[in-house]
Structures are given as C-alpha cells and as structure tokens.
Design a protein around this motif. Sequence first.
Motif, short mmCIF file in Angstrom:
data_model
loop_
_atom_site.label_atom_id
_atom_site.label_comp_id
_atom_site.label_asym_id
_atom_site.label_seq_id
_atom_site.Cartn_x
_atom_site.Cartn_y
_atom_site.Cartn_z
N LEU A 121 8.71 -17.56 -3.20
CA LEU A 121 8.59 -16.24 -2.57
C LEU A 121 7.24 -16.08 -1.86
O LEU A 121 7.19 -15.63 -0.71
CB LEU A 121 8.80 -15.14 -3.61
N CYS A 122 6.16 -16.46 -2.52
CA CYS A 122 4.83 -16.36 -1.90
C CYS A 122 4.75 -17.22 -0.65
O CYS A 122 4.23 -16.79 0.39
CB CYS A 122 3.74 -16.77 -2.89
N TYR A 123 5.27 -18.44 -0.73
CA TYR A 123 5.24 -19.33 0.43
C TYR A 123 6.00 -18.73 1.60
O TYR A 123 5.51 -18.71 2.74
CB TYR A 123 5.83 -20.70 0.06
N GLU A 124 7.19 -18.22 1.33
CA GLU A 124 8.02 -17.68 2.41
C GLU A 124 7.43 -16.39 2.99
O GLU A 124 7.51 -16.15 4.20
CB GLU A 124 9.45 -17.46 1.92
N LEU A 125 6.83 -15.57 2.17
CA LEU A 125 6.16 -14.36 2.67
C LEU A 125 4.99 -14.75 3.57
O LEU A 125 4.79 -14.15 4.64
CB LEU A 125 5.68 -13.48 1.51
N ASN B 85 1.03 -10.64 4.02
CA ASN B 85 0.09 -10.84 2.92
C ASN B 85 0.92 -10.83 1.64
O ASN B 85 1.33 -9.76 1.17
CB ASN B 85 -0.96 -9.73 2.91
N PHE B 86 1.19 -12.02 1.10
CA PHE B 86 2.14 -12.10 -0.02
C PHE B 86 1.66 -11.34 -1.25
O PHE B 86 2.47 -10.79 -1.99
CB PHE B 86 2.50 -13.56 -0.35
N MET B 87 0.36 -11.28 -1.47
CA MET B 87 -0.13 -10.54 -2.64
C MET B 87 0.17 -9.05 -2.49
O MET B 87 0.62 -8.41 -3.44
CB MET B 87 -1.63 -10.76 -2.82
N ASP B 88 -0.06 -8.50 -1.30
CA ASP B 88 0.24 -7.09 -1.06
C ASP B 88 1.74 -6.82 -1.13
O ASP B 88 2.18 -5.82 -1.68
CB ASP B 88 -0.30 -6.63 0.30
N GLU B 89 2.52 -7.72 -0.53
CA GLU B 89 3.97 -7.54 -0.53
C GLU B 89 4.55 -7.53 -1.94
O GLU B 89 5.40 -6.73 -2.26
CB GLU B 89 4.65 -8.63 0.31
N ALA C 91 2.66 -5.35 -12.99
CA ALA C 91 1.45 -6.17 -13.08
C ALA C 91 1.70 -7.49 -13.79
O ALA C 91 0.91 -8.43 -13.65
CB ALA C 91 0.35 -5.39 -13.78
N ALA C 92 2.79 -7.59 -14.53
CA ALA C 92 3.11 -8.84 -15.24
C ALA C 92 3.27 -10.02 -14.28
O ALA C 92 3.06 -11.17 -14.69
CB ALA C 92 4.37 -8.66 -16.09
N HIS C 93 3.61 -9.76 -13.02
CA HIS C 93 3.76 -10.86 -12.06
C HIS C 93 2.46 -11.66 -11.93
O HIS C 93 2.48 -12.85 -11.61
CB HIS C 93 4.23 -10.35 -10.70
N LYS C 94 1.33 -11.00 -12.19
CA LYS C 94 0.04 -11.66 -12.01
C LYS C 94 -0.14 -12.86 -12.95
O LYS C 94 -0.86 -13.79 -12.60
CB LYS C 94 -1.09 -10.65 -12.24
N VAL C 95 0.51 -12.83 -14.09
CA VAL C 95 0.42 -13.96 -15.01
C VAL C 95 0.91 -15.24 -14.32
O VAL C 95 0.27 -16.29 -14.42
CB VAL C 95 1.24 -13.69 -16.30
N PHE C 96 1.99 -15.14 -13.60
CA PHE C 96 2.59 -16.30 -12.95
C PHE C 96 1.82 -16.69 -11.68
O PHE C 96 1.68 -17.87 -11.37
CB PHE C 96 4.07 -16.03 -12.66
#
Length: 174
Positions: free
Chosen positions: A78-82, A88-92, A153-158
Amino acid sequence: MEYPKGHKHVVKELLDGKFVLPNDPLYQVIRENDEFYTKFFKESFDYELRTSNEYCFLISGESNEMLSRDICIFFGVLCYELDRDGRNFMDEIQYSEWDHERLDRYFENSTYNELISSNKQLRDKDSRKTFVNSLSRRNIIDKQGEDKWYFTAAHKVFIDFASELAKNRIREGV
C-alpha cells in the motif's frame, strides 16, 4: 492475589491480538498497571507487552506468526503504491478515509501483483474484505460503517517495523 479491575478482559483482548487504544477504558487499566502487566505477560506467556501513548499490544517471539507477516506485506504494498501515485503515503494512511474500492484499485494495479496473487489474504476483493475485517477486530482500523474506515495509530507498529528493516538492509548493503 488481587488483580486490577478488568483483568480478565485485558488479558483476553491482548491475547486475541488486539491493540488496546486510548479510547478504550482498558487502556487506562493497562497503563496504570504497566509494571504488573509487563511481568504478568512475560512470566505467564513469554510475551512482551509494549505500551505507548497511542496503543498497547503484545509481541511474541514466535517467528511463524503469519498474520503479522501479511499485515507487513499489506502496508508495504500500500505504501509503495501510494508513493507511486504521487501521494504522501504517511499522510494518506494516517488521515484519509478508506473504502474497499480505493484499496482494491491500488492492489489490482500494483507492481507487486505476483506477490499479491500468492497471498491468501490479499489476492482478490473478497479475501481483502476478510482481511480488512481482521484488521478491524485487532483495532488496526476503525470501521465507520460497512465500507469505510480509518487506520488507527496501531498501523505505526508495522510501518516502524518496515522502516527499521529497510534501514538495516541499507546498513548491511543488501
């Protein structure tokens, strides 16, 4: 021995692989008894309790846990494709509302189509819907109805795990 109020529920939630978030009353129970729960989970299950201002969760030393692997693959793709889409994948991931149509569009047009096709949880629309429900049960997303959600915020762990892995590979020259 007297256990903290809500102890059984705390243990069940964390052993079920859930992230306990600050909006859950159990979060306060865990934070107020952080030392007790750290020792309890280590001695009872050999799990590490991690707490932050954004979540609490357990880590197991077992390396054959497949869901965590699939979640890392999910966020990696997902980050790569964004990023490839100029976003900005972090913002998205942190601030955008998501739905299945948007998610499917990124995965169906992905550069990593072969990887996605080989993953049982990500390979098609139906499996991704089931996967998103699994993310919801673990509080990694917060569903807003049947087809809309936000990442918690749990996504930040990954994301942090992937970032650390990438830094190590760069240091090693891989």
